[in-house]
Design a protein around this motif. Structure first.
Motif, PDB file in Angstrom:
ATOM      1  N   GLY A  34       0.776  -1.222   0.000  1.00 53.32           N
ATOM      2  CA  GLY A  34       0.000   0.000   0.000  1.00 53.32           C
ATOM      3  C   GLY A  34       0.811   1.277   0.000  1.00 53.32           C
ATOM      4  O   GLY A  34       0.247   2.374   0.095  1.00 53.32           O
ATOM      5  N   ARG A  35       2.126   1.171  -0.115  1.00 54.65           N
ATOM      6  CA  ARG A  35       2.994   2.337  -0.141  1.00 54.65           C
ATOM      7  C   ARG A  35       3.846   2.313  -1.402  1.00 54.65           C
ATOM      8  O   ARG A  35       4.180   1.254  -1.931  1.00 54.65           O
ATOM      9  CB  ARG A  35       3.928   2.363   1.083  1.00 54.65           C
ATOM     10  CG  ARG A  35       3.214   2.418   2.420  1.00 54.65           C
ATOM     11  CD  ARG A  35       2.464   3.717   2.632  1.00 54.65           C
ATOM     12  NE  ARG A  35       3.307   4.886   2.478  1.00 54.65           N
ATOM     13  CZ  ARG A  35       4.034   5.430   3.471  1.00 54.65           C
ATOM     14  NH1 ARG A  35       4.045   4.857   4.675  1.00 54.65           N
ATOM     15  NH2 ARG A  35       4.752   6.519   3.257  1.00 54.65           N
ATOM     16  N   VAL A  36       4.234   3.506  -1.891  1.00 56.39           N
ATOM     17  CA  VAL A  36       5.147   3.591  -3.020  1.00 56.39           C
ATOM     18  C   VAL A  36       6.503   3.038  -2.595  1.00 56.39           C
ATOM     19  O   VAL A  36       7.041   3.429  -1.546  1.00 56.39           O
ATOM     20  CB  VAL A  36       5.299   5.051  -3.498  1.00 56.39           C
ATOM     21  CG1 VAL A  36       6.427   5.174  -4.517  1.00 56.39           C
ATOM     22  CG2 VAL A  36       3.985   5.548  -4.110  1.00 56.39           C
TER      23      VAL A  36
ATOM     24  N   SER B 247      -5.221  17.582  -1.338  1.00 58.52           N
ATOM     25  CA  SER B 247      -4.936  16.632  -0.264  1.00 58.52           C
ATOM     26  C   SER B 247      -5.382  15.243  -0.705  1.00 58.52           C
ATOM     27  O   SER B 247      -6.096  15.086  -1.698  1.00 58.52           O
ATOM     28  CB  SER B 247      -5.651  17.032   1.029  1.00 58.52           C
ATOM     29  OG  SER B 247      -7.066  17.059   0.830  1.00 58.52           O
ATOM     30  N   GLY B 248      -4.955  14.248   0.043  1.00 61.43           N
ATOM     31  CA  GLY B 248      -5.315  12.886  -0.330  1.00 61.43           C
ATOM     32  C   GLY B 248      -5.269  11.955   0.857  1.00 61.43           C
ATOM     33  O   GLY B 248      -4.766  12.300   1.928  1.00 61.43           O
ATOM     34  N   ALA B 249      -5.793  10.746   0.629  1.00 62.72           N
ATOM     35  CA  ALA B 249      -5.805   9.732   1.682  1.00 62.72           C
ATOM     36  C   ALA B 249      -5.659   8.369   1.038  1.00 62.72           C
ATOM     37  O   ALA B 249      -6.202   8.125  -0.044  1.00 62.72           O
ATOM     38  CB  ALA B 249      -7.105   9.799   2.480  1.00 62.72           C
TER      39      ALA B 249
ATOM     40  N   PRO C 154       0.041   1.199  -3.947  1.00 60.07           N
ATOM     41  CA  PRO C 154      -0.738   2.279  -3.339  1.00 60.07           C
ATOM     42  C   PRO C 154      -1.889   2.760  -4.220  1.00 60.07           C
ATOM     43  O   PRO C 154      -1.724   2.957  -5.427  1.00 60.07           O
ATOM     44  CB  PRO C 154       0.296   3.396  -3.142  1.00 60.07           C
ATOM     45  CG  PRO C 154       1.355   3.117  -4.157  1.00 60.07           C
ATOM     46  CD  PRO C 154       1.421   1.624  -4.273  1.00 60.07           C
ATOM     47  N   ILE C 155      -3.036   2.911  -3.609  1.00 56.76           N
ATOM     48  CA  ILE C 155      -4.218   3.470  -4.267  1.00 56.76           C
ATOM     49  C   ILE C 155      -4.870   4.412  -3.265  1.00 56.76           C
ATOM     50  O   ILE C 155      -5.001   4.077  -2.083  1.00 56.76           O
ATOM     51  CB  ILE C 155      -5.218   2.384  -4.691  1.00 56.76           C
ATOM     52  CG1 ILE C 155      -4.575   1.414  -5.685  1.00 56.76           C
ATOM     53  CG2 ILE C 155      -6.462   3.006  -5.305  1.00 56.76           C
ATOM     54  CD1 ILE C 155      -5.484   0.284  -6.108  1.00 56.76           C
ATOM     55  N   GLY C 156      -5.271   5.593  -3.724  1.00 55.75           N
ATOM     56  CA  GLY C 156      -5.849   6.546  -2.793  1.00 55.75           C
ATOM     57  C   GLY C 156      -6.880   7.443  -3.431  1.00 55.75           C
ATOM     58  O   GLY C 156      -7.184   7.353  -4.625  1.00 55.75           O
TER      59      GLY C 156
ATOM     60  N   TRP D  16      -9.679   6.045  -6.299  1.00 57.79           N
ATOM     61  CA  TRP D  16      -9.031   4.854  -6.864  1.00 57.79           C
ATOM     62  C   TRP D  16      -7.868   5.246  -7.783  1.00 57.79           C
ATOM     63  O   TRP D  16      -7.688   4.693  -8.872  1.00 57.79           O
ATOM     64  CB  TRP D  16     -10.044   3.978  -7.614  1.00 57.79           C
ATOM     65  CG  TRP D  16     -11.204   3.619  -6.751  1.00 57.79           C
ATOM     66  CD1 TRP D  16     -11.188   2.888  -5.594  1.00 57.79           C
ATOM     67  CD2 TRP D  16     -12.571   4.020  -6.942  1.00 57.79           C
ATOM     68  NE1 TRP D  16     -12.455   2.802  -5.065  1.00 57.79           N
ATOM     69  CE2 TRP D  16     -13.321   3.480  -5.865  1.00 57.79           C
ATOM     70  CE3 TRP D  16     -13.239   4.764  -7.924  1.00 57.79           C
ATOM     71  CZ2 TRP D  16     -14.681   3.669  -5.751  1.00 57.79           C
ATOM     72  CZ3 TRP D  16     -14.598   4.958  -7.804  1.00 57.79           C
ATOM     73  CH2 TRP D  16     -15.307   4.415  -6.725  1.00 57.79           C
ATOM     74  N   ILE D  17      -7.075   6.202  -7.314  1.00 54.81           N
ATOM     75  CA  ILE D  17      -5.944   6.693  -8.091  1.00 54.81           C
ATOM     76  C   ILE D  17      -4.678   5.977  -7.639  1.00 54.81           C
ATOM     77  O   ILE D  17      -4.254   6.121  -6.481  1.00 54.81           O
ATOM     78  CB  ILE D  17      -5.783   8.225  -7.934  1.00 54.81           C
ATOM     79  CG1 ILE D  17      -7.101   8.948  -8.261  1.00 54.81           C
ATOM     80  CG2 ILE D  17      -4.635   8.726  -8.794  1.00 54.81           C
ATOM     81  CD1 ILE D  17      -7.651   8.658  -9.646  1.00 54.81           C
ATOM     82  N   SER D  18      -4.079   5.203  -8.526  1.00 53.83           N
ATOM     83  CA  SER D  18      -2.845   4.494  -8.193  1.00 53.83           C
ATOM     84  C   SER D  18      -1.726   5.497  -7.926  1.00 53.83           C
ATOM     85  O   SER D  18      -1.605   6.511  -8.611  1.00 53.83           O
ATOM     86  CB  SER D  18      -2.453   3.563  -9.337  1.00 53.83           C
ATOM     87  OG  SER D  18      -3.399   2.526  -9.490  1.00 53.83           O
ATOM     88  N   ASN D  19      -0.926   5.195  -6.932  1.00 55.49           N
ATOM     89  CA  ASN D  19       0.185   6.019  -6.431  1.00 55.49           C
ATOM     90  C   ASN D  19      -0.275   7.193  -5.582  1.00 55.49           C
ATOM     91  O   ASN D  19       0.560   7.900  -5.011  1.00 55.49           O
ATOM     92  CB  ASN D  19       1.110   6.518  -7.554  1.00 55.49           C
ATOM     93  CG  ASN D  19       2.095   5.467  -8.011  1.00 55.49           C
ATOM     94  OD1 ASN D  19       2.279   4.445  -7.356  1.00 55.49           O
ATOM     95  ND2 ASN D  19       2.735   5.701  -9.150  1.00 55.49           N
ATOM     96  N   ALA D  20      -1.583   7.445  -5.492  1.00 55.97           N
ATOM     97  CA  ALA D  20      -2.069   8.485  -4.586  1.00 55.97           C
ATOM     98  C   ALA D  20      -2.134   7.920  -3.169  1.00 55.97           C
ATOM     99  O   ALA D  20      -2.414   6.729  -2.985  1.00 55.97           O
ATOM    100  CB  ALA D  20      -3.452   8.958  -5.019  1.00 55.97           C
TER     101      ALA D  20
END
Length: 381
Positions: A35-37, A193-195, A204-206, A155-159
């Motif tokens: 879940g992390r870059v 901002s993001g989560a 990672p997806i956020g 559902w943005i990959s790398n966010a």
């Protein structure tokens, strides 16, 4: 590639990539946090020159690259693909200033890119996106004004860990897809901002929240109102290569199954002696090969500039991702309980293989594209 057969040099390169993925990249992937870059992994992809190949190659080479990496290390493949997806619009539609600022870092694995298209109410229906870009003369007044972005992406990959986002927003030049523009938005813009989202996928997806984020003409990718074309040009290239990713997973599952069933003793012989098992493996192999051929046919069409690329790309992604799901599922069944243990190759593939049937256009969307392209050529009375 002639007649859908790889040349000797291509086969050797693919073999080298598979070995590299297993020996050099997989250990880095295993050290990463789900879940992390994984920045060390990205840096290694840059050092090895593989990220450069994403931008310097055509669709065929991109497919070879993604299939080979997926066979040996799905995390490395995904990290590479997400860099390409997020930064390709900059390469194709960005200004010289944008390319010089961001692409060297992307190629080196230092700058993390993200493709921000999907929204809570506009996933597969990309033309229905609602992120608003409202004109504001106070933003970039020297350039005639800019916009403020308000809304959400999901559902943005790398966010939310990317360093910049390719963002698609509604500027309103026309209805539907005609009123969408593309922007390059650095992650440190005020109001952004993001989560993280807790997803099945290990990468990672956020979600992203835009609270009046300022963007000016210098942030545009291409022309106002032409952003949907930027998105589709990117997806037409990457959809066949999503198929290649799926084929790589299918081939890894198939090879694992061949080795296991040839060695596992049961009922007075090996599993491979059982006709039910042998026939199932034959079906897995046939479907995998058919999907692989369709993927490379679509890639070849893209590189030739053929007019039927959207149909071919949709067919390739559809068949390859559905096939990979079939092959991995049957591989798990033939292995039995051992394949469900945490850390087993097939347990890993079983989790990885599901998402490609949804992202970059779900299978149902691919069928819609295919049907639309087919009926467009029918002459009615």
């Amino acid at each position: 590639m002639t007649g859908f057969a790889l040349g000797v040099d291509q086969e050797e390169w693919c073999g080298q990539l598979r070995a590299l993925a297993a020996e050099r990249l997989r250990p880095l992937a295993e050290k990463g946090e789900p879940g992390r870059v994984n920045r060390p992994l990205l840096a290694a992809l840059g050092e090895l020159g593989l990220l450069e190949r994403v931008f310097a190659s055509g669709a065929l080479e991109l497919c070879l690259l993604r299939e080979s990496l997926a066979y040996g290390c799905t995390e490395a493949e995904t990290a590479l693909a997400l860099q390409g997806l997020g930064a390709y619009p900059v390469l194709r539609a960005g200004s010289e200033e944008q390319r010089e600022r961001w692409l060297p870092g992307v190629r080196a694995g230092r700058a993390v890119a993200a493709f921000a298209l999907s929204e809570p109410g506009a996933g597969s229906d990309a033309a229905a996106l609602a992120l608003a870009a409202t004109a504001d003369p106070a933003v970039a007044p020297a350039a005639g004004g800019g916009w403020r972005l308000s809304g959400e992406k999901c559902w943005i990959s790398n966010a939310p860990e990317a360093d910049f986002y390719t963002v698609f927003a509604r500027t309103g030049e026309g209805p539907g897809a005609k009123g969408v523009s593309a922007f390059l938005v650095p992650a440190d813009r005020p109001g952004l901002s993001g989560a993280p989202l807790d997803m099945l996928s290990p990468h990672p997806i956020g979600s992203l929240t835009f609270d009046g984020v300022p963007v000016g003409p210098r942030d545009l990718l291409g022309e106002p109102g032409r952003g949907f074309r930027v998105a589709m040009d990117t997806l037409n290239l990457f959809r066949p290569s999503v198929g290649a990713f799926a084929v790589g997973m299918a081939r890894a599952a198939l090879d694992a199954t061949l080795a296991y069933t040839a060695d596992r003793t049961a009922f007075g012989g090996t599993l491979s002696d059982l006709q039910a098992v042998a026939h199932r493996v034959a079906e897995m192999a046939t479907r995998t090969e058919a999907a692989r051929l369709l993927v490379y046919a679509a890639a070849g069409a893209y590189d030739r500039g053929a007019g039927d690329v959207p149909r071919r790309a949709a067919m390739a992604k559809l068949l390859a991702t559905e096939t990979a799901q079939y092959v991995v599922d049957h591989a798990v069944q033939l292995h039995g309980a051992v394949a469900l243990q945490r850390g087993h190759l097939l347990e890993h593939l079983y989790r990885e293989v599901r998402a490609p049937r949804i992202y970059e256009g779900a299978s149902e969307v691919q069928r819609t594209i295919i049907a639309k392209e087919l009926y467009a050529g029918v002459v009615t009375r």
